[in-house]
Design a protein around this motif. Structure first.
Motif, PDB file in Angstrom:
ATOM      1  N   GLY A   1       9.002  20.059  -5.543  1.00  0.00           N
ATOM      2  CA  GLY A   1      10.370  19.865  -6.003  1.00  0.00           C
ATOM      3  C   GLY A   1      10.639  18.451  -6.489  1.00  0.00           C
ATOM      4  N   GLU A   2       9.974  17.493  -5.865  1.00  0.00           N
ATOM      5  CA  GLU A   2      10.138  16.100  -6.297  1.00  0.00           C
ATOM      6  C   GLU A   2       9.352  15.790  -7.563  1.00  0.00           C
ATOM      7  N   THR A   3       8.349  16.611  -7.871  1.00  0.00           N
ATOM      8  CA  THR A   3       7.496  16.357  -9.037  1.00  0.00           C
ATOM      9  C   THR A   3       8.017  17.015 -10.300  1.00  0.00           C
ATOM     10  N   VAL A   4       8.549  18.243 -10.175  1.00  0.00           N
ATOM     11  CA  VAL A   4       8.969  19.015 -11.353  1.00  0.00           C
ATOM     12  C   VAL A   4      10.343  18.547 -11.812  1.00  0.00           C
TER      13      VAL A   4
ATOM     14  N   PHE B   1       0.073  24.498 -12.680  1.00  0.00           N
ATOM     15  CA  PHE B   1       1.008  23.823 -13.576  1.00  0.00           C
ATOM     16  C   PHE B   1       2.320  24.604 -13.565  1.00  0.00           C
ATOM     17  N   THR B   2       3.427  23.903 -13.789  1.00  0.00           N
ATOM     18  CA  THR B   2       4.696  24.582 -14.049  1.00  0.00           C
ATOM     19  C   THR B   2       5.028  24.417 -15.525  1.00  0.00           C
ATOM     20  N   VAL B   3       5.604  25.466 -16.096  1.00  0.00           N
ATOM     21  CA  VAL B   3       5.987  25.444 -17.507  1.00  0.00           C
ATOM     22  C   VAL B   3       7.471  25.768 -17.616  1.00  0.00           C
ATOM     23  N   GLY B   4       8.122  25.136 -18.538  1.00  0.00           N
ATOM     24  CA  GLY B   4       9.550  25.342 -18.808  1.00  0.00           C
ATOM     25  C   GLY B   4       9.862  24.660 -20.120  1.00  0.00           C
ATOM     26  N   THR B   5      10.637  23.590 -20.042  1.00  0.00           N
ATOM     27  CA  THR B   5      10.827  22.762 -21.231  1.00  0.00           C
ATOM     28  C   THR B   5       9.693  21.760 -21.380  1.00  0.00           C
ATOM     29  N   ARG B   6       8.905  21.581 -20.317  1.00  0.00           N
ATOM     30  CA  ARG B   6       7.743  20.697 -20.362  1.00  0.00           C
ATOM     31  C   ARG B   6       6.696  21.207 -19.389  1.00  0.00           C
ATOM     32  N   LEU B   7       5.513  20.606 -19.451  1.00  0.00           N
ATOM     33  CA  LEU B   7       4.398  20.997 -18.590  1.00  0.00           C
ATOM     34  C   LEU B   7       4.232  19.968 -17.483  1.00  0.00           C
ATOM     35  N   THR B   8       4.091  20.418 -16.233  1.00  0.00           N
ATOM     36  CA  THR B   8       3.932  19.522 -15.089  1.00  0.00           C
ATOM     37  C   THR B   8       2.721  19.954 -14.278  1.00  0.00           C
ATOM     38  N   HIS B   9       1.849  19.001 -13.969  1.00  0.00           N
ATOM     39  CA  HIS B   9       0.637  19.265 -13.187  1.00  0.00           C
ATOM     40  C   HIS B   9       0.985  19.185 -11.705  1.00  0.00           C
TER      41      HIS B   9
END
Length: 380
Positions: A269-272, A243-251
């Motif tokens: 890069g296209e997903t986050v 997962f990436t975390v920042g202002t939101r969570l992305t699987h």
């Protein structure tokens, strides 16, 4: 400055003789001085003037040293070679027919060139080792390209857990049922004792990668590391979730399962949607636990958080969610890219809130640090 012999060796006139002898002394002391660095040093010294001791000293540090580990040896060799009173006076230019000193020998068919070739091979190996310990955020585009190919050298071993089922083994516990059945097949005669042990299977690994603005210099390397973990996990029937975390969570697990690393990073890069944004670790961690973690993804797993701890939200919320994560995970590892730098102190509010709930706090700024992290995870 002229060059001859196909550009392999600079011509030596005047003070160049002394400077080339100095590069050879550095190589003998263990500093990886290559042909290109020797050329650069002579060119820089010619611009600054050979009589300028400080200029020659700085030119050598800038062109001949491959990394921080070479600076101390460079200073020692410079002091021993030139002394403290100044550079030796350059000798008059030699005529074309007089053989001069060469610190960079060329091959003459007698085997002398093999020594230079071996030195170049050692220098390249040393350059690769230096690159392994360099901070990935400080690398040039060419160095990052070289480092991307070196990620294939990482062979992380998935952590394992014991299962309820037993399997046959050459030692361990006595397998009474199998031993008894073997005896019955022999009409009650004693049979060879059978042994068993608890089975093992890979433990799930969950990677949470911070892609906020303060982590932008490390995001590419960290995603390449996540891709490497995912591919090795697929080979060994392990499960790695990213997962990436920042202002939101992305699987990102689907993108990381693409075999080619470049295509995988393009897909990531296209997903986050929140590259180089802010950091709300507490909120995104709560969302992860509510939707995925507490339902089973983090339960009994090794959870690895890659972040520098710069939290824009409430650090109290981050501490609460880290405590909640610690209750369900098998082990929690926090990876901070600044952890391996000299003089670093964990003073960020996010790090201070999270550390009491972490099992390991490790560095994550270089390929060598990633290799050490792999060992930490495999032993979890």
């Amino acid at each position: 400055m002229n060059t001859d012999r196909g550009g392999d060796e600079p011509s030596v006139v005047g003070g160049d003789v002394v400077l080339l002898a100095f590069t050879r002394a550095l190589r003998a002391a263990g500093v990886p001085v290559t042909h290109d660095r020797a050329h650069g040093f002579l060119a820089a010294a010619a611009l600054l003037g050979v009589d300028d001791q400080r200029g020659t000293y700085l030119a050598g540090r800038a062109t001949l040293c491959a990394g921080p580990d070479d600076l101390e040896r460079y200073d020692q060799v410079f002091t021993a070679f030139f002394g403290r009173d100044g550079l030796p006076r350059p000798r008059p230019a030699q005529s074309e027919g007089v053989p001069g000193f060469s610190g960079l020998p060329e091959s003459d068919g007698s085997g002398a060139g093999e020594t230079a070739e071996e030195e170049l091979v050692r220098a390249r190996a040393s350059d690769a080792e230096v690159l392994r310990h360099r901070d990935v955020a400080t690398l040039s585009a060419a160095e990052k390209h070289r480092l991307a190919g070196m990620f294939a050298t990482l062979r992380p071993r998935p952590p394992v857990r014991r299962t309820a089922r037993h399997q046959r083994w050459h030692r361990g516990q006595v397998d009474a049922p199998r031993t008894l059945r073997a005896s019955l097949r022999r009409m009650g005669e004693p049979a060879e004792i059978e042994w068993r042990r608890r089975g093992v299977r890979p433990r799930r690994v969950v990677l949470l990668v911070d892609v906020s603005g303060s982590m932008s210099g490390y995001a590419d390397a960290l995603l390449r590391l996540a891709h490497r973990f995912t591919q090795v996990g697929l080979e060994r029937r392990g499960v790695v979730e990213t997962f990436t975390v920042g202002t939101r969570l992305t699987h990102l697990t689907r993108a990381m399962r693409i075999r080619d690393p470049e295509r995988a990073l393009v897909a990531a890069g296209e997903t986050v949607p929140d590259w180089s944004g802010g950091t709300r670790l507490g909120e995104t961690l709560r969302f992860f636990l509510d939707r995925w973690g507490q339902r089973g993804m983090a339960r009994g797993a090794v959870v690895v958080v890659f972040s520098d701890g710069w939290e824009r939200g409430d650090p109290t919320l981050l501490g609460e969610q880290m405590a909640r994560l610690r209750r369900v995970a098998h082990r929690v590892v926090w990876v901070n890219p600044h952890r391996g730098k000299a003089g670093y102190e964990p003073v960020q509010q996010g790090v201070l809130a999270a550390l009491p709930h972490c099992d390991d706090f490790v560095a994550g700024h270089s390929l060598a640090a990633f290799a050490e992290l792999s060992e930490v995870i495999s032993r979890a």
